[in-house]
Design a protein around this motif. Structure first.
Motif, PDB file in Angstrom:
ATOM      1  N   THR A  95     -49.973  85.506  17.132  1.00 30.08           N
ATOM      2  CA  THR A  95     -49.712  85.919  18.514  1.00 30.08           C
ATOM      3  C   THR A  95     -50.082  87.393  18.658  1.00 30.08           C
ATOM      4  N   ASN A  96     -50.629  87.743  19.804  1.00 32.02           N
ATOM      5  CA  ASN A  96     -50.889  89.172  20.059  1.00 32.02           C
ATOM      6  C   ASN A  96     -50.138  89.650  21.303  1.00 32.02           C
ATOM      7  N   ARG A 138     -52.316  95.829  20.690  1.00 28.65           N
ATOM      8  CA  ARG A 138     -51.462  94.792  21.279  1.00 28.65           C
ATOM      9  C   ARG A 138     -50.525  95.338  22.350  1.00 28.65           C
ATOM     10  N   ARG A 139     -50.508  96.647  22.560  1.00 28.68           N
ATOM     11  CA  ARG A 139     -49.550  97.269  23.468  1.00 28.68           C
ATOM     12  C   ARG A 139     -49.523  96.572  24.832  1.00 28.68           C
ATOM     13  N   GLY A 178     -48.013  89.366  13.942  1.00 36.79           N
ATOM     14  CA  GLY A 178     -48.123  89.375  15.395  1.00 36.79           C
ATOM     15  C   GLY A 178     -47.357  90.528  16.003  1.00 36.79           C
ATOM     16  N   GLY A 179     -47.376  90.580  17.321  1.00 35.77           N
ATOM     17  CA  GLY A 179     -46.578  91.572  18.014  1.00 35.77           C
ATOM     18  C   GLY A 179     -45.118  91.150  18.045  1.00 35.77           C
ATOM     19  N   GLU A 180     -44.272  91.963  18.647  1.00 37.34           N
ATOM     20  CA  GLU A 180     -42.848  91.632  18.763  1.00 37.34           C
ATOM     21  C   GLU A 180     -42.659  90.680  19.949  1.00 37.34           C
ATOM     22  N   ASP A 181     -43.232  89.501  19.811  1.00 36.50           N
ATOM     23  CA  ASP A 181     -43.316  88.516  20.878  1.00 36.50           C
ATOM     24  C   ASP A 181     -41.962  87.843  21.091  1.00 36.50           C
ATOM     25  N   HIS A 182     -41.364  88.050  22.257  1.00 30.63           N
ATOM     26  CA  HIS A 182     -40.041  87.493  22.537  1.00 30.63           C
ATOM     27  C   HIS A 182     -40.055  85.975  22.686  1.00 30.63           C
ATOM     28  N   TYR A 183     -41.234  85.398  22.840  1.00 27.38           N
ATOM     29  CA  TYR A 183     -41.328  83.937  22.889  1.00 27.38           C
ATOM     30  C   TYR A 183     -40.819  83.319  21.590  1.00 27.38           C
ATOM     31  N   GLU A 205     -39.682  94.856  14.550  1.00 22.75           N
ATOM     32  CA  GLU A 205     -38.251  95.125  14.443  1.00 22.75           C
ATOM     33  C   GLU A 205     -37.437  93.966  15.040  1.00 22.75           C
ATOM     34  N   ARG A 206     -36.465  93.481  14.257  1.00 22.13           N
ATOM     35  CA  ARG A 206     -35.544  92.459  14.715  1.00 22.13           C
ATOM     36  C   ARG A 206     -34.154  92.821  14.191  1.00 22.13           C
TER      37      ARG A 206
END
Length: 369
Positions: free
Chosen positions: A61-62, A73-74, A109-114, A142-143
């Motif tokens: 995911t990006n 990815r910003r 991937g990015g910090e994808d909230h999906y 980060e999580r």
């Protein structure tokens, strides 16, 4: 103390003063430079017997809600075509890597909230069933500690999270105000305490970088004591505020890799694929400087049932080329998970059938084929 004794001091005490580190990173003295790279090769030879592992990286995911100034990815990069891979694509990509002998996968991937904990845990559990003898790693930012715990329980064994820079002022110039260096450090510590094989590192050649910042990076790494280390080369990316900046200098990267190999003789040191954008042989030169893990991208097949497609051919070609180059310089590309020697729960890889090639006599990286 003679200037060429800095490498001996680093090997014996694992620490230098700030001025000594600067001298080692900036020197134009050919004797000191040669001794630095020779020291890194000696550590590589003694600990790893010149064995190099592959790690397959799949960007699944990006999407990312963050706005780090250096990252393509910003969220504010409206020109980037966004994607999320489905299960069949992820399984297919890992399947291709598995066929080529890769036993270490990093989902990035990015910090994808999906990707909630439930979705990620389901993905990891299914991958573990499909590839039970492989190491599964994540690099999704980060999580919470609870989230990291759930992902670890579901099968994630490794985690890569770069702290980017150990200097708070420098950090603030690379990130939006909502980000904090202390959060990065806390996350890395959480990952290690939870039992992950932890991989961290910093950006090299980033805008506003100063040599004293790099010294602080090395010091923070010693405090964190990770199992693996990844230096990320800065590259100007379209859609970012730093798109007009100069890219990282390869020489700086190689010297830092050599210093890290002497400081952390038993840690895995990763040569990322992006080094090839700096130099066609960037990964090989990084191995000559002390790296022992090569990352390569994996791509999902166009048709999961079709084994004779461009993705597989491209990956096979990459493996064959890297094998030939490594063998030419006296290294062996070794099958297996490549668990860090510092990781308590590591799995012993099976020994390759053939003996390693003869040790090369080169004292420093060379760009000759």
């Amino acid at each position: 103390m003679a200037i060429v004794d800095l490498v001996d001091k680093l090997k014996e005490y694992s620490v230098l003063t700030e001025e000594e580190y600067k001298e080692l990173l900036l020197t134009e003295d050919p004797l000191l430079r040669a001794k630095l790279f020779r020291g890194a090769q000696e550590a590589m030879n003694f600990v790893f017997h010149r064995k190099v592992y592959f790690q397959g990286v799949l960007e699944f995911t990006n999407h990312c809600p963050q706005n780090c100034l250096f990252c393509q990815r910003r969220a504010e990069n409206n020109d980037l075509a966004r994607f999320r891979l489905n299960w069949e694509q992820i399984r297919g990509a890992c399947g291709l890597g598995y066929e080529l002998g890769i036993r270490s996968f990093l989902l990035q991937g990015g910090e994808d909230h999906y990707y909630t904990d439930m979705i990620m845990c389901n993905l990891l559990q299914n991958l573990k069933k499909q590839f039970p003898d492989c190491a599964l790693g994540l690099s999704i930012g980060e999580r919470s500690r609870q989230s990291y715990h759930r992902l670890h329980q579901a099968g994630a064994q490794r985690y890569f999270l770069s702290f980017q820079t150990a200097d708070p002022l420098h950090f603030s110039r690379l990130h939006p105000p909502t980000h904090a260096l202390s959060t990065k450090i806390a996350c890395v510590n959480d990952l290690k305490e939870l039992g992950y094989e932890t991989d961290t590192g910093f950006l090299v050649g980033a805008p506003y970088e100063q040599t004293e910042y790099l010294v602080r990076d090395l010091t923070l790494l010693q405090e964190l004591a990770p199992h693996s280390i990844t230096l990320t080369p800065f590259l100007p990316e379209d859609g970012t505020p730093f798109r007009q900046q100069d890219r990282m200098a390869l020489e700086e990267y190689l010297r830092l890799t050599a210093v890290l190999r002497i400081l952390f003789p038993r840690a895995n040191i990763v040569a990322p694929w992006s080094l090839r954008r700096i130099h066609a042989h960037g990964q090989i030169l990084s191995v000559q400087s002390g790296a022992n893990v090569l990352r390569m991208p994996m791509a999902p097949p166009a048709n999961p049932e079709d084994l004779d497609h461009s993705s597989k051919k491209k990956m096979l070609h990459t493996v064959e080329v890297m094998y030939r180059y490594l063998k030419n310089y006296g290294y062996s590309l070794t099958p297996g998970r490549g668990d860090s020697l510092l990781y308590e729960n590591r799995v012993e890889d099976p020994q390759p059938a053939e003996q390693d090639p003869a040790v090369s006599e080169e004292a420093e990286p060379t760009e000759n084929n």
